[in-house]
Design an enzyme around this catalytic site. Structure first.
Site, PDB file in Angstrom:
ATOM      1  N   ASN A  37       0.853  -1.187   0.000  1.00 17.60           N
ATOM      2  CA  ASN A  37       0.000   0.000   0.000  1.00 17.60           C
ATOM      3  C   ASN A  37       0.899   1.250   0.000  1.00 17.60           C
ATOM      4  O   ASN A  37       1.476   1.619   1.031  1.00 17.60           O
ATOM      5  CB  ASN A  37      -0.902  -0.034   1.245  1.00 17.60           C
ATOM      6  CG  ASN A  37      -1.886   1.118   1.271  1.00 17.60           C
ATOM      7  OD1 ASN A  37      -1.584   2.206   0.793  1.00 17.60           O
ATOM      8  ND2 ASN A  37      -3.041   0.886   1.860  1.00 17.60           N
ATOM      9  N   GLU A  78      -0.644 -14.305   3.137  1.00 16.90           N
ATOM     10  CA  GLU A  78      -2.080 -14.210   3.383  1.00 16.90           C
ATOM     11  C   GLU A  78      -2.276 -13.691   4.815  1.00 16.90           C
ATOM     12  O   GLU A  78      -1.571 -14.143   5.737  1.00 16.90           O
ATOM     13  CB  GLU A  78      -2.710 -15.590   3.246  1.00 16.90           C
ATOM     14  CG  GLU A  78      -4.131 -15.537   2.759  1.00 16.90           C
ATOM     15  CD  GLU A  78      -4.767 -16.913   2.787  1.00 16.90           C
ATOM     16  OE1 GLU A  78      -5.953 -16.984   3.130  1.00 16.90           O
ATOM     17  OE2 GLU A  78      -4.055 -17.893   2.498  1.00 16.90           O
ATOM     18  N   ASP A  91      -0.430  -3.110  10.182  1.00 14.62           N
ATOM     19  CA  ASP A  91      -1.797  -3.583   9.962  1.00 14.62           C
ATOM     20  C   ASP A  91      -2.718  -2.593  10.639  1.00 14.62           C
ATOM     21  O   ASP A  91      -2.496  -2.202  11.782  1.00 14.62           O
ATOM     22  CB  ASP A  91      -2.027  -5.003  10.474  1.00 14.62           C
ATOM     23  CG  ASP A  91      -3.213  -5.635   9.742  1.00 14.62           C
ATOM     24  OD1 ASP A  91      -3.083  -5.891   8.537  1.00 14.62           O
ATOM     25  OD2 ASP A  91      -4.272  -5.837  10.369  1.00 14.62           O
ATOM     26  N   SER A  92      -3.708  -2.171   9.898  1.00 18.67           N
ATOM     27  CA  SER A  92      -4.520  -1.063  10.383  1.00 18.67           C
ATOM     28  C   SER A  92      -5.933  -1.179   9.850  1.00 18.67           C
ATOM     29  O   SER A  92      -6.220  -1.980   8.959  1.00 18.67           O
ATOM     30  CB  SER A  92      -3.887   0.269   9.964  1.00 18.67           C
ATOM     31  OG  SER A  92      -3.531   0.236   8.596  1.00 18.67           O
ATOM     32  N   PHE A  97      -6.489   8.245   1.603  1.00 16.53           N
ATOM     33  CA  PHE A  97      -6.855   6.981   0.952  1.00 16.53           C
ATOM     34  C   PHE A  97      -7.872   6.270   1.842  1.00 16.53           C
ATOM     35  O   PHE A  97      -8.268   6.788   2.895  1.00 16.53           O
ATOM     36  CB  PHE A  97      -5.611   6.106   0.720  1.00 16.53           C
ATOM     37  CG  PHE A  97      -5.008   5.518   1.977  1.00 16.53           C
ATOM     38  CD1 PHE A  97      -4.228   6.300   2.817  1.00 16.53           C
ATOM     39  CD2 PHE A  97      -5.223   4.193   2.330  1.00 16.53           C
ATOM     40  CE1 PHE A  97      -3.671   5.762   3.977  1.00 16.53           C
ATOM     41  CE2 PHE A  97      -4.669   3.637   3.481  1.00 16.53           C
ATOM     42  CZ  PHE A  97      -3.885   4.442   4.304  1.00 16.53           C
ATOM     43  N   GLY A  98      -8.284   5.087   1.412  1.00 18.86           N
ATOM     44  CA  GLY A  98      -9.172   4.262   2.229  1.00 18.86           C
ATOM     45  C   GLY A  98     -10.414   5.027   2.679  1.00 18.86           C
ATOM     46  O   GLY A  98     -11.135   5.605   1.870  1.00 18.86           O
ATOM     47  N   ASP A 101     -10.496   7.719   4.547  1.00 16.32           N
ATOM     48  CA  ASP A 101     -10.139   9.068   5.006  1.00 16.32           C
ATOM     49  C   ASP A 101     -11.227  10.110   4.745  1.00 16.32           C
ATOM     50  O   ASP A 101     -11.472  10.983   5.587  1.00 16.32           O
ATOM     51  CB  ASP A 101      -8.835   9.545   4.345  1.00 16.32           C
ATOM     52  CG  ASP A 101      -7.600   9.040   5.074  1.00 16.32           C
ATOM     53  OD1 ASP A 101      -7.725   8.612   6.230  1.00 16.32           O
ATOM     54  OD2 ASP A 101      -6.520   9.088   4.465  1.00 16.32           O
ATOM     55  N   ARG A 130      -1.528   5.903  12.642  1.00 16.45           N
ATOM     56  CA  ARG A 130      -0.206   5.482  12.144  1.00 16.45           C
ATOM     57  C   ARG A 130       0.884   6.383  12.738  1.00 16.45           C
ATOM     58  O   ARG A 130       1.942   5.886  13.164  1.00 16.45           O
ATOM     59  CB  ARG A 130      -0.225   5.563  10.611  1.00 16.45           C
ATOM     60  CG  ARG A 130       1.032   5.091   9.911  1.00 16.45           C
ATOM     61  CD  ARG A 130       0.760   4.809   8.429  1.00 16.45           C
ATOM     62  NE  ARG A 130      -0.192   3.734   8.255  1.00 16.45           N
ATOM     63  CZ  ARG A 130      -1.473   3.921   7.872  1.00 16.45           C
ATOM     64  NH1 ARG A 130      -1.926   5.123   7.544  1.00 16.45           N
ATOM     65  NH2 ARG A 130      -2.296   2.889   7.795  1.00 16.45           N
TER      66      ARG A 130
HETATM   67  P1  ITT Z   1      -0.805  -4.146   3.186  1.00 14.27           P
HETATM   68  O1  ITT Z   1      -1.469  -5.332   3.850  1.00 14.27           O
HETATM   69  O2  ITT Z   1      -0.023  -4.521   1.948  1.00 14.27           O
HETATM   70  O3  ITT Z   1       0.000  -3.342   4.161  1.00 14.27           O
HETATM   71  P2  ITT Z   1      -3.511  -3.090   3.007  1.00 14.27           P
HETATM   72  O4  ITT Z   1      -4.074  -1.795   2.532  1.00 14.27           O
HETATM   73  O5  ITT Z   1      -4.191  -4.354   2.539  1.00 14.27           O
HETATM   74  O6  ITT Z   1      -1.947  -3.128   2.649  1.00 14.27           O
HETATM   75  P3  ITT Z   1      -4.358  -3.633   5.730  1.00 14.27           P
HETATM   76  O7  ITT Z   1      -4.656  -5.069   5.532  1.00 14.27           O
HETATM   77  O8  ITT Z   1      -3.670  -3.198   7.000  1.00 14.27           O
HETATM   78  O9  ITT Z   1      -3.440  -3.060   4.573  1.00 14.27           O
HETATM   79  O10 ITT Z   1      -5.732  -2.824   5.566  1.00 14.27           O
HETATM   80  C1  ITT Z   1      -5.757  -1.490   5.900  1.00 14.27           C
HETATM   81  C2  ITT Z   1      -7.053  -0.881   5.391  1.00 14.27           C
HETATM   82  O11 ITT Z   1      -7.629  -0.085   6.439  1.00 14.27           O
HETATM   83  C3  ITT Z   1      -6.772   0.085   4.246  1.00 14.27           C
HETATM   84  O12 ITT Z   1      -6.835  -0.580   2.999  1.00 14.27           O
HETATM   85  C4  ITT Z   1      -7.870   1.124   4.435  1.00 14.27           C
HETATM   86  O13 ITT Z   1      -9.061   0.647   3.898  1.00 14.27           O
HETATM   87  C5  ITT Z   1      -7.996   1.179   5.955  1.00 14.27           C
HETATM   88  N1  ITT Z   1      -7.054   2.171   6.507  1.00 14.27           N
HETATM   89  C6  ITT Z   1      -5.952   1.930   7.279  1.00 14.27           C
HETATM   90  N2  ITT Z   1      -5.316   3.066   7.557  1.00 14.27           N
HETATM   91  C7  ITT Z   1      -5.993   4.040   6.958  1.00 14.27           C
HETATM   92  C8  ITT Z   1      -5.816   5.427   6.859  1.00 14.27           C
HETATM   93  O14 ITT Z   1      -4.753   6.036   7.396  1.00 14.27           O
HETATM   94  N3  ITT Z   1      -6.707   6.128   6.170  1.00 14.27           N
HETATM   95  C9  ITT Z   1      -7.767   5.547   5.594  1.00 14.27           C
HETATM   96  N4  ITT Z   1      -8.008   4.235   5.614  1.00 14.27           N
HETATM   97  C10 ITT Z   1      -7.120   3.466   6.294  1.00 14.27           C
END
Ligand code: ITT
Length: 200
Positions: free
Chosen positions: A10, A40, A69-70, A153-154, A156, A182
Site C-alpha cells: 500500500n 495471506e 496492519d490497520s 486513501f481508504g 479518510d 499510524r
Molecule cells: P498491506 O497489507 O499490503 O500493508 P492493506 O491496505 O491491505 O496493505 P491492511 O490489511 O492493514 O493493509 O488494511 C488497511 C485498510 O484499512 C486500508 O486498505 C484502508 O481501507 C484502511 N485504513 C488503514 N489506515 C488508513 C488510513 O490512514 N486512512 C484511511 N483508511 C485506512
C-alpha cells in the site's frame, strides 16, 4: 542512514511512514522488492496480521522490517470493518467500494453520536524471522454521511478526527501525520528507538 523495509504494498502507507520517519531511515516497500512475497493475512487481530507480515518478509529480506496492519473500527457495527477494512466489500474491493459499503451499513444510524469510530494501527518490527517490537496507535472520531474531500486513501474522506471540523480527506497530510493512528504508532516506535538504539 539505516534502511527499513515496510512490508506493505500500500503506497499510501509507505508515503505516510516515510514522511514521519524522514531523516531517520531510508524507507522502501514491497513494490521495490518483488522477491519478497506478501503473505495471506489470516490473523483475527491487527497485531496478529502485522506480525504475520513482518515475520514473513524478514525471513527473506536481510534487514529490519516494519509491517503495518490497520483499519477502521465503528462502535455501532461491533468494531467492523476492523481487520477486514481493506476487504469490507469483498476480497478484491476498491477503497471506493469499501466506503460505499460502510455508508450502507451505517444507513440506519444517521445521528452523529451513533457514528463513533476509530482508526487503529499496529506496527510490528522484525528481523531474521523474529518479532523485535510492537507499537500501537489509535485516533478517535466519527463517520460522515457522505464523502468529504479527495485527499488520503481508504476511509479518510469519511472520517472526521475528534477536535477537527473536517475529514482526513480535507485535512492536510501534515495534520494527518501529526495525529493519525499510524503517526501515533510511529511515535511509539521512535520512543522505543530512543532507548533501544539497535537499528543504528
Ligand atoms: P498491506 O497489507 O499490503 O500493508 P492493506 O491496505 O491491505 O496493505 P491492511 O490489511 O492493514 O493493509 O488494511 C488497511 C485498510 O484499512 C486500508 O486498505 C484502508 O481501507 C484502511 N485504513 C488503514 N489506515 C488508513 C488510513 O490512514 N486512512 C484511511 N483508511 C485506512
Amino acid at each position: 542512514m539505516p534502511q527499513l523495509l515496510i512490508a506493505t504494498k500500500n503506497a499510501h502507507k509507505t508515503e505516510e511512514i516515510r514522511a514521519v520517519l524522514a531523516g531517520r531511515f531510508e524507507v522502501s516497500d514491497l513494490c521495490a522488492h518483488p522477491d519478497v512475497p506478501a503473505p495471506e493475512e489470516t490473523g483475527k487481530t491487527f497485531s496478529e496480521n502485522a506480525a504475520i507480515k513482518a515475520v514473513s518478509a524478514s525471513k527473506i529480506f536481510e534487514g529490519w522490517v516494519l509491517a503495518d496492519d490497520s483499519g477502521l473500527c465503528v462502535d455501532v457495527l461491533g468494531g467492523a470493518p476492523g481487520v477486514l477494512s481493506a476487504r469490507y466489500a469483498g476480497p478484491l474491493a476498491s477503497d471506493a467500494e469499501n466506503r460505499t459499503q460502510l455508508l450502507a451499513a451505517l444507513g440506519a444510524f444517521p445521528e452523529w453520536t451513533q457514528r463513533r469510530a476509530r482508526f487503529q494501527c499496529v506496527l510490528v518490527l522484525a528481523k531474521s524471522g523474529q518479532v523485535r517490537g510492537l507499537f500501537q496507535g489509535a485516533v478517535e472520531g466519527g463517520i460522515l454521511p457522505e464523502e468529504q474531500g479527495g485527499g488520503g486513501f481508504g476511509y479518510d474522506s469519511l472520517f472526521v478526527p475528534d477536535g477537527h471540523e473536517a475529514s482526513f480527506g480535507v485535512l492536510s497530510a501534515a495534520v494527518k501525520n501529526e495525529i493519525s493512528h499510524r503517526a501515533r504508532a510511529l511515535n511509539a516506535f521512535q520512543q522505543w528507538l530512543s532507548v533501544t538504539p539497535e537499528l543504528e
